[in-house]
Design a protein around this motif. Structure first.
Motif, PDB file in Angstrom:
ATOM      1  N   SER A  17       0.926  -1.279  -0.054  1.00  0.00           N
ATOM      2  CA  SER A  17       0.052   0.026   0.132  1.00  0.00           C
ATOM      3  C   SER A  17       1.006   1.408   0.204  1.00  0.00           C
ATOM      4  O   SER A  17       0.560   2.480  -0.448  1.00  0.00           O
ATOM      5  N   TYR A  18       2.072   1.200   0.609  1.00  0.00           N
ATOM      6  CA  TYR A  18       3.070   2.452   0.743  1.00  0.00           C
ATOM      7  C   TYR A  18       3.406   2.705  -0.941  1.00  0.00           C
ATOM      8  O   TYR A  18       3.267   3.839  -1.296  1.00  0.00           O
ATOM      9  N   LEU A  19       3.685   1.461  -1.670  1.00  0.00           N
ATOM     10  CA  LEU A  19       4.081   1.862  -3.078  1.00  0.00           C
ATOM     11  C   LEU A  19       2.789   2.144  -3.955  1.00  0.00           C
ATOM     12  O   LEU A  19       3.163   3.186  -4.876  1.00  0.00           O
ATOM     13  N   TYR A  20       1.817   1.711  -3.655  1.00  0.00           N
ATOM     14  CA  TYR A  20       0.471   2.247  -4.305  1.00  0.00           C
ATOM     15  C   TYR A  20       0.225   3.566  -3.969  1.00  0.00           C
ATOM     16  O   TYR A  20       0.163   4.474  -5.118  1.00  0.00           O
ATOM     17  N   ASN A  21       0.247   4.003  -2.802  1.00  0.00           N
ATOM     18  CA  ASN A  21      -0.067   5.438  -2.434  1.00  0.00           C
ATOM     19  C   ASN A  21       0.994   6.395  -3.085  1.00  0.00           C
ATOM     20  O   ASN A  21       0.863   7.527  -3.289  1.00  0.00           O
ATOM     21  N   THR A  22       2.214   5.886  -2.676  1.00  0.00           N
ATOM     22  CA  THR A  22       3.332   6.860  -3.341  1.00  0.00           C
ATOM     23  C   THR A  22       3.169   6.936  -4.904  1.00  0.00           C
ATOM     24  O   THR A  22       3.481   7.986  -5.581  1.00  0.00           O
ATOM     25  N   TRP A  23       2.637   5.957  -5.648  1.00  0.00           N
ATOM     26  CA  TRP A  23       2.513   6.270  -7.102  1.00  0.00           C
ATOM     27  C   TRP A  23       1.170   6.823  -7.476  1.00  0.00           C
ATOM     28  O   TRP A  23       1.248   7.775  -8.437  1.00  0.00           O
ATOM     29  N   THR A  24       0.086   6.484  -6.745  1.00  0.00           N
ATOM     30  CA  THR A  24      -1.154   7.425  -7.168  1.00  0.00           C
ATOM     31  C   THR A  24      -1.723   8.413  -6.477  1.00  0.00           C
ATOM     32  O   THR A  24      -2.345   9.199  -7.105  1.00  0.00           O
ATOM     33  N   ASN A  25      -1.563   8.343  -5.176  1.00  0.00           N
ATOM     34  CA  ASN A  25      -2.035   9.530  -4.445  1.00  0.00           C
ATOM     35  C   ASN A  25      -1.040  10.480  -3.806  1.00  0.00           C
ATOM     36  O   ASN A  25      -1.570  11.525  -3.186  1.00  0.00           O
ATOM     37  N   ALA A  26       0.032  10.302  -4.258  1.00  0.00           N
ATOM     38  CA  ALA A  26       1.187  11.299  -3.783  1.00  0.00           C
ATOM     39  C   ALA A  26       0.923  12.623  -4.493  1.00  0.00           C
ATOM     40  O   ALA A  26       0.741  12.635  -5.823  1.00  0.00           O
ATOM     41  N   SER A  27       1.115  14.125  -4.171  1.00  0.00           N
ATOM     42  CA  SER A  27       0.886  15.296  -4.927  1.00  0.00           C
ATOM     43  C   SER A  27       1.975  15.081  -6.054  1.00  0.00           C
ATOM     44  O   SER A  27       1.609  15.615  -7.245  1.00  0.00           O
ATOM     45  N   THR A  28       3.211  14.536  -5.577  1.00  0.00           N
ATOM     46  CA  THR A  28       4.254  14.409  -6.930  1.00  0.00           C
ATOM     47  C   THR A  28       4.558  13.282  -6.877  1.00  0.00           C
ATOM     48  O   THR A  28       5.368  12.630  -5.976  1.00  0.00           O
TER      49      THR A  28
END
Length: 580
Positions: free
Chosen positions: A249-260
């Motif tokens: 989920s860390y990788l998923y959020n870093t790719w999809t939900n992060a502002s950058t």
């Protein structure tokens, strides 16, 4: 695993349109390209100072420095390891216990329980998680009933132990199948002799049965631990509310939900997960090699004496039935109820809140409708193509003199030990670097289908290889002696005998592909939606009713296809025909 040395004492084979050596080389190269190929751009992307879709760039280890310097990443690893360890302990202990009850005792209904216990791993994994949330999650139907009306506590499934219980209920059948296979091959004479000498059942269990199961338990534990590390749906759907982050989920959020978005760090994290999965797979292969040292088998095993449970025969059956109802039946019923009511709550009778609007959304909303259509097309075409390709690759691996045939079994098992999210990232970068062909695959459903097929390819091999091993190689030699080449012998003699396993592989692949979703989360775009990815995205946005209806579509399709496979093709659990 046995191999045959093909001597040059046969008549010269008749010439075929495609030489056998060319077909074998093409098969091996395609296996290597599909399985190893996507990981090369993944590693490359983790060593660049900018994403692959940006021009320029130099090699650097900065993505790894940035990733390793993030305390949240290491916190996510800690959560993941605790979750995987708890899941493994619960699933292995539970699976071993059920296997012993169904294989070594006179448990009431043991044959039926041996089949029913497999349901959690056959039903859609994401749909089952949604069912758990609807029934046992925060504000779930039974959670509210127990806490508000009966004032009884329930296990919080949005905690790490609760999430481990949910995942363990899904992966328990893996431990059951592994231990059941070991017990079925083992001679029960040692246990019979111990009981004849006056040993109590518990002493026989701990001193003889469990030691014989030790390699099988370690094998199952390694596989379950690997699969638990790769879990994506559970941390996204259950952990987000409590800020519990896993590596996936860390990788998923870093790719999809992060502002950058930071593709470099995500690729570096994926490479780290890939390394861990590879080490665990190598460890599992070593454990498999040691299993024969712990099992007593003397030729063909005779009838195994069953331990009489006496007065505990029906209570144990009742406990097992309660477990199946708790982990499988209740979540499915809750999912079905949620798809037909406005809101599922114990405060209002469900029949007063009936609605069909959730099902109308499936046909009226373009994204939901396309996801069903695309998933059906991908499952049918992908299952047919993968079954045919794996049948050919299995023949090359075990029924040919090809130079590199010994590498094929490991390669064909590798994708199942690889987290689906990593396969999705790898194919994303691979499509980006392969020009017009990659652009076409990235913009169509066929790119997602290819990722799904590679992810589930090992399942077909696991079904086909045991059946092929039971087909005597003297049939191949007889065909060669009559002047037939390798391909004609395989096509006219071996493949017809493989039909039961081929049909079983198709059914299993269809079910797995239509329910898969992990690789698609990085590949899906408007127009290429699939059911699993749509359910995940819509549920995160708060859409519950239509997602429950879509999950029920998955459940119904799975049950119908498995029933057809069992009745029409007489397919058993392990592939092939029953009684064959």
């Amino acid at each position: 695993m046995t191999t045959t040395s093909y001597e040059q004492t046969f008549p010269r084979p008749r010439r075929s349109l495609i030489p056998a050596w060319a077909l074998q080389w093409a098969t091996w190269l395609l296996v290597v390209t599909l399985i190893v190929g996507p990981f090369i751009p993944l590693v490359y992307a983790s060593l660049r100072d900018r994403p692959l879709y940006e021009a320029g760039g130099v090699l650097t280890i900065q993505p790894y420095r940035q990733l390793f310097g993030d305390s949240l990443f290491w916190h996510a690893w800690g959560n993941t390891l605790v979750f995987a360890a708890l899941t493994t302990v619960i699933a292995v202990l539970g699976g071993a216990l059920v296997a012993i009850l169904c294989t070594r005792t006179d448990l009431a209904g043991r044959k039926a329980f041996g089949r029913l216990i497999l349901l959690p791993i056959l039903l859609p994994s994401l749909g089952m998680v949604l069912g758990w949330i609807v029934v046992w999650g925060p504000g779930g139907y039974l959670t509210s009933m127990f806490s508000d009306r009966l004032h009884l506590p329930t296990l919080a499934i949005d905690t790490i132990p609760g999430m481990a219980l949910v995942e363990a209920s899904r992966l328990l059948p893996i431990a059951f199948l592994t231990c059941q296979a070991a017990l079925s091959r083992a001679d029960s004479s040692l246990e019979d002799a111990a009981r004849s000498a006056g040993a109590r059942p518990l002493r026989v269990l701990f001193n003889i049965t469990i030691p014989m199961l030790r390699p099988a338990l370690l094998n199952a534990a390694t596989l379950i631990f690997t699969l638990s590390i790769a879990a994506l749906g559970i941390p996204l759907l259950l952990g987000t509310s409590n800020n519990i982050v896993f590596v996936s989920s860390y990788l998923y959020n870093t790719w999809t939900n992060a502002s950058t978005p930071d593709p470099g760090s995500v690729s570096a994290g994926a490479v780290m997960m890939l390394g861990v999965a590879t080490l665990l797979l190598l460890l599992r292969n070593r454990l498999l090699g040691a299993e024969a040292r712990f099992v007593s088998v003397g030729g063909k095993t005779g009838r195994q004496a069953l331990l009489r449970l006496r007065r505990w025969r029906w209570p144990f059956a009742g406990l097992l039935a309660f477990y199946l109802a708790f982990t499988t039946l209740v979540p499915v019923l809750g999912l079905a109820a949620m798809s037909f009511v406005v809101v599922l709550t114990p405060l209002v009778p469900p029949w007063e809140l009936l609605t069909s609007s959730h099902w109308h959304v499936l046909w009226e909303d373009d994204a939901f409708r396309r996801s069903i259509q695309n998933s059906a097309i991908i499952a049918v075409v992908g299952a047919v193509a993968t079954t045919a390709f794996v049948a050919l690759a299995t023949l090359v691996a075990h029924r040919s003199g090809f130079r590199f045939r010994h590498s094929l079994p490991f390669l064909m098992l590798y994708p199942r030990a690889t987290p689906g999210i990593i396969i999705g990232i790898g194919f994303f970068w691979a499509y980006l670097l392969t020009g017009a062909l990659g652009d076409y695959l990235r913009d169509s459903i066929w790119g997602i289908m290819l990722a799904f097929c590679v992810r589930n390819l090992p399942l077909a091999y696991i079904v086909m290889y045991p059946t092929l091993a039971r087909i005597g190689e003297e049939l191949d030699r007889a065909g060669r002696a009559a002047g037939a080449g390798w391909w004609r012998t395989s096509r006219t003699i071996v493949l017809p005998l493989l039909k039961p396993a081929i049909f079983a592989s198709f059914i299993l692949l269809f079910v797995e592909i239509i329910n898969d979703y992990d690789p698609a989360v990085f590949l899906v775009k408007p127009g290429t939606e699939v059911m699993g990815a749509t359910m995940l995205a819509q549920f995160i946005q708060g859409t519950v009713g239509p997602v429950s209806a879509l999950a029920m579509v998955q459940v119904v399709i799975t049950v119908v296809v498995l029933a057809i496979g069992a009745k029409v093709f007489k397919i058993g659990v392990t592939g092939g025909e029953r009684g064959a």
